[in-house]
Design an enzyme around this catalytic site. Sequence first.
Site, PDB file in Angstrom:
ATOM      1  N   ASP A  10       0.937  -1.268  -0.037  1.00 45.28           N
ATOM      2  CA  ASP A  10       0.123   0.107  -0.065  1.00 45.28           C
ATOM      3  C   ASP A  10       0.882   1.216  -0.136  1.00 45.28           C
ATOM      4  OD1 ASP A  10      -1.653   2.204   0.302  1.00 45.28           O
ATOM      5  OD2 ASP A  10      -2.556   1.123   2.368  1.00 45.28           O
ATOM      6  N   ASN A  24      -8.460  10.493 -11.471  1.00 41.83           N
ATOM      7  CA  ASN A  24      -9.102  10.630 -12.853  1.00 41.83           C
ATOM      8  C   ASN A  24      -9.419  11.997 -12.944  1.00 41.83           C
ATOM      9  OD1 ASN A  24     -11.704  11.617 -11.736  1.00 41.83           O
ATOM     10  ND2 ASN A  24     -11.917   9.417 -10.828  1.00 41.83           N
ATOM     11  N   VAL A  33      -5.971   2.955  -5.854  1.00 45.02           N
ATOM     12  CA  VAL A  33      -5.075   3.596  -5.000  1.00 45.02           C
ATOM     13  C   VAL A  33      -5.750   5.167  -4.569  1.00 45.02           C
ATOM     14  CG1 VAL A  33      -3.827   4.748  -6.960  1.00 45.02           C
ATOM     15  CG2 VAL A  33      -2.643   4.248  -4.958  1.00 45.02           C
ATOM     16  N   ASP A  34      -6.501   5.941  -5.533  1.00 41.43           N
ATOM     17  CA  ASP A  34      -7.210   6.980  -5.292  1.00 41.43           C
ATOM     18  C   ASP A  34      -7.831   6.886  -4.244  1.00 41.43           C
ATOM     19  OD1 ASP A  34      -7.947   9.752  -5.873  1.00 41.43           O
ATOM     20  OD2 ASP A  34      -9.055   9.118  -7.746  1.00 41.43           O
ATOM     21  N   TYR A 125      -8.163   1.477 -15.381  1.00 44.14           N
ATOM     22  CA  TYR A 125      -7.876   1.952 -16.585  1.00 44.14           C
ATOM     23  C   TYR A 125      -7.162   1.044 -17.515  1.00 44.14           C
ATOM     24  CZ  TYR A 125      -9.101   6.662 -15.470  1.00 44.14           C
ATOM     25  OH  TYR A 125      -9.789   7.931 -15.061  1.00 44.14           O
TER      26      TYR A 125
HETATM   27  N1  AR6 Z   1      -1.299   1.639  -2.973  1.00 46.44           N
HETATM   28  C1  AR6 Z   1      -0.628   1.052  -4.136  1.00 46.44           C
HETATM   29  N2  AR6 Z   1      -1.104   0.761  -5.298  1.00 46.44           N
HETATM   30  C2  AR6 Z   1      -2.477   0.447  -5.003  1.00 46.44           C
HETATM   31  C3  AR6 Z   1      -3.239   0.568  -4.334  1.00 46.44           C
HETATM   32  C4  AR6 Z   1      -2.686   1.051  -2.942  1.00 46.44           C
HETATM   33  N3  AR6 Z   1      -3.309   1.279  -1.709  1.00 46.44           N
HETATM   34  N4  AR6 Z   1      -4.540   0.446  -4.460  1.00 46.44           N
HETATM   35  C5  AR6 Z   1      -4.620  -0.051  -5.657  1.00 46.44           C
HETATM   36  N5  AR6 Z   1      -3.392   0.064  -6.184  1.00 46.44           N
HETATM   37  P1  AR6 Z   1      -6.144   2.109 -10.140  1.00 46.44           P
HETATM   38  P2  AR6 Z   1      -5.936   3.441 -12.885  1.00 46.44           P
HETATM   39  C6  AR6 Z   1      -2.674  -0.255  -7.443  1.00 46.44           C
HETATM   40  O1  AR6 Z   1      -7.314   1.436 -10.511  1.00 46.44           O
HETATM   41  O2  AR6 Z   1      -5.692   2.184 -13.220  1.00 46.44           O
HETATM   42  C7  AR6 Z   1      -9.443   5.237  -9.654  1.00 46.44           C
HETATM   43  O3  AR6 Z   1     -10.895   4.714  -9.414  1.00 46.44           O
HETATM   44  C8  AR6 Z   1      -3.658  -1.183  -8.335  1.00 46.44           C
HETATM   45  O4  AR6 Z   1      -3.523  -2.458  -8.233  1.00 46.44           O
HETATM   46  O5  AR6 Z   1      -6.125   2.605  -8.680  1.00 46.44           O
HETATM   47  O6  AR6 Z   1      -4.806   4.549 -13.023  1.00 46.44           O
HETATM   48  C9  AR6 Z   1      -9.481   6.470 -10.091  1.00 46.44           C
HETATM   49  O7  AR6 Z   1     -10.340   7.278  -9.396  1.00 46.44           O
HETATM   50  C10 AR6 Z   1      -3.194  -1.100  -9.905  1.00 46.44           C
HETATM   51  O8  AR6 Z   1      -1.948  -1.568 -10.199  1.00 46.44           O
HETATM   52  O9  AR6 Z   1      -5.694   3.310 -11.141  1.00 46.44           O
HETATM   53  C11 AR6 Z   1      -9.952   6.728 -11.502  1.00 46.44           C
HETATM   54  O10 AR6 Z   1     -11.030   6.526 -11.956  1.00 46.44           O
HETATM   55  C12 AR6 Z   1      -2.699   0.471  -9.722  1.00 46.44           C
HETATM   56  O11 AR6 Z   1      -2.836   0.824  -8.505  1.00 46.44           O
HETATM   57  C13 AR6 Z   1      -9.037   5.192 -12.007  1.00 46.44           C
HETATM   58  O12 AR6 Z   1      -9.201   4.271 -10.793  1.00 46.44           O
HETATM   59  C14 AR6 Z   1      -3.565   1.732 -10.346  1.00 46.44           C
HETATM   60  O13 AR6 Z   1      -5.000   1.044 -10.299  1.00 46.44           O
HETATM   61  C15 AR6 Z   1      -7.694   5.097 -12.602  1.00 46.44           C
HETATM   62  O14 AR6 Z   1      -7.348   3.912 -12.962  1.00 46.44           O
END
Ligand code: AR6
Length: 175
Positions: A10, A24, A33-34, A125
């Site tokens: 995390d 986003n 992560v957001d 994404y």
């Molecule tokens: N720490 C580190 N990495 C993480 C965590 C965390 N706590 N949680 C998830 N990941 P994503 P995107 C990883 O979906 O693809 C959001 O809803 C996850 O496993 O967070 O850029 C935004 O609001 C993946 O490898 O971001 C946007 O709407 C990576 O972080 C949309 O998702 C990115 O996954 C952006 O999509």
Amino acid sequence: MCNIIVLKGDITVYPADIIVNAANSSLLGGGGVDGAIHRKGGAAILDECQKIRARQGGCYAGNAVITTAGLLPAKYVIHAVGPRWNDGTKGEAELLQQTYQRCLHLAVEHNARSMSFPNISTGTYQFPKELAAQIASDTIFAFFEDNQSIETINIVCYEQDNYDIYQAIIKRREI
Ligand code: AR6
């Protein structure tokens, strides 16, 4: 000389001057992560995002904005908007490269010595993970040929497959 460190887990638990968020265009938070960053960072982050939105109307893919880090172990959060993967012909690779470049420039402008990146665009994404890791690492390494002010970059992989991909890339670079 910049250290690039691949970490697992995390991103919100690792201290760094800057934590990068995979946001986003609305800048109003979301899942992945957001969600974790806004949950753990507290209301001050959303408050600043809303002010930025009021000023500039959100943030387009390939770009990023910077706010307080609230309660997170960091000075700032950079909210980076990566591209949504379509079929690879819509400039997704260039947009992902731009996203990383923009974060690195913003970090230097804010005198960061350390920063943590998540694997932008590889979750919701749906950017292919291998390709995203190659673009991210090429962009980071290229940046440090000209700029050495950041000492440590953490690449924080939440998923085992992303962690393995980055470990392999770093190992190849060291040979
Ligand atoms: N720490 C580190 N990495 C993480 C965590 C965390 N706590 N949680 C998830 N990941 P994503 P995107 C990883 O979906 O693809 C959001 O809803 C996850 O496993 O967070 O850029 C935004 O609001 C993946 O490898 O971001 C946007 O709407 C990576 O972080 C949309 O998702 C990115 O996954 C952006 O999509």
